[in-house]
Scaffold this active site. Structure first.
Site, short mmCIF file in Angstrom:
data_model
loop_
_atom_site.label_atom_id
_atom_site.label_comp_id
_atom_site.label_asym_id
_atom_site.label_seq_id
_atom_site.Cartn_x
_atom_site.Cartn_y
_atom_site.Cartn_z
N ILE A 103 0.87 -1.16 0.00
CA ILE A 103 0.00 0.00 0.00
C ILE A 103 0.92 1.22 0.00
O ILE A 103 2.06 1.15 0.45
CB ILE A 103 -0.98 0.02 1.20
N ASP A 104 0.42 2.32 -0.54
CA ASP A 104 1.24 3.51 -0.69
C ASP A 104 1.81 4.00 0.64
O ASP A 104 1.23 3.77 1.71
CB ASP A 104 0.43 4.65 -1.31
N LYS A 105 2.91 4.71 0.54
CA LYS A 105 3.56 5.30 1.72
C LYS A 105 2.56 6.06 2.58
O LYS A 105 2.51 5.89 3.80
CB LYS A 105 4.69 6.23 1.29
#
Length: 321
Positions: free
Chosen positions: A142-144
């Site tokens: 999942i994105d930062k």
């Protein structure tokens, strides 16, 4: 495009439109134009069976190409004593609740301080080796700046079993998001192909349905609460593409609040965002369910909204009380 051998990935295909070789290959693959130029200079690109000599070579429709992608030289991830929230753990896998701001694995610009570094310390190095030295155990990301649930494989058997479930889209994944405006209808499905943007190769974008690039992607959304100039929605994924929720919602005119790449926060919300110092996309991986790849048991996990998103909802909900 397909193929891999001895760690080297091979991309095959045909040119869809005439023009410069580097642009044609960037359009036909998910590679950036600069990456294509570098591969041509390294002799990694073949055009109609011959090694390509120049990025500016003029190509014709239906010319065949072959690109040899060398395996990435991953940096060695090191264990670091970084606090993490463990939701579930056994000898085969671990489920964590990732905070916003934490990168999942080391990469350019983020050599350490990642979830992988934390997991190597927590698990004493016991992570699946399938992901390589920089991404041990990583089955999905999942994105930062997205918070929430992530499953990581500790054994190779678990990694292979989880990867299969991600590939056949049999896992349950639900996100909670705050988007700009009020979707009308309040619930629906976005079925739109995703791939590299022609305008900015660092971004992903919705592609035409008949495009030969990108990947099929489906997101189901449902409004849970109408807020002031925005809405709390639930998004369930059939597929898991890069930035899928962010792009799909932006494509229907309801970009995520705080998203710096794919949308603009409504003017009425900006003072609230500034006051709260909310500086990320309002997206949280709230539910994750799958079949344990070794025991066969059904596992399901949920994560409450983090405080920053809860505050955002409280502040934007004032006018509706």
């Amino acid at each position: 495009m397909s193929g891999s051998k001895s760690g080297t990935e091979t991309l095959r295909g045909t040119i869809a439109a005439p023009g410069r070789l580097d642009k044609a290959l960037a359009d036909a693959t998910d590679l950036s134009r600069e990456r294509v130029k570098a591969l041509i200079a390294e002799g990694k690109v073949e055009l109609d069976g011959q090694v390509a000599k120049s990025a500016s070579t003029k190509v014709q429709v239906d010319s065949s190409f072959l690109i040899h992608l060398p395996p990435p030289s991953d940096p060695q991830a090191i264990p670091q004593d970084i606090p993490i929230t463990v939701v579930y753990e056994d000898e085969h896998l671990i489920v964590v609740d990732k905070p916003a701001g934490m990168v999942v694995h080391p990469a350019a610009g983020n050599p350490d301080g990642t979830l992988v570094n934390a997991l190597l310390h927590h698990c004493k190095g016991q992570l699946s080796g399938i992901g390589g030295v920089a991404r041990p155990g990583i089955v999905h990301r999942i994105d930062k700046d997205t918070s929430g649930l992530l499953v990581v494989a500790k054994s190779d058997a678990a990694h292979e079993g989880l990867a299969k479930q991600f590939a056949d889209h049999s896992l349950e994944r639900a996100y909670l998001a705050v988007c700009g405006g009020h979707p009308n209808p309040a619930s629906g499905t976005v079925n739109a192909r995703l791939g590299r943007s022609d305008r900015d190769r660092k971004k992903m974008a919705v592609l035409p349905d008949d495009s030969t690039r990108g990947k099929h992607a489906v997101t189901h959304f449902k409004t849970l609460e109408r807020l002031d100039h925005c809405a709390l929605i639930e998004c369930r994924l059939e597929t898991g593409r890069t930035h899928q929720v962010r792009i799909h919602l932006a494509s229907i005119g309801h970009a995520l609040i705080g998203d710096p790449v794919y949308g603009r926060t409504p003017a009425a919300i900006r003072p609230i965002i500034k006051a709260l110092d909310f500086n990320r996309q309002a997206l949280h991986a709230a539910r994750l369910g799958f079949i344990h790849p070794v025991t066969g048991n059904r596992l399901s996990f949920s994560s409450e909204l983090p405080p920053d998103m809860r505050e955002l909802i409280d502040e934007t909900g004032h006018s509706n009380r």
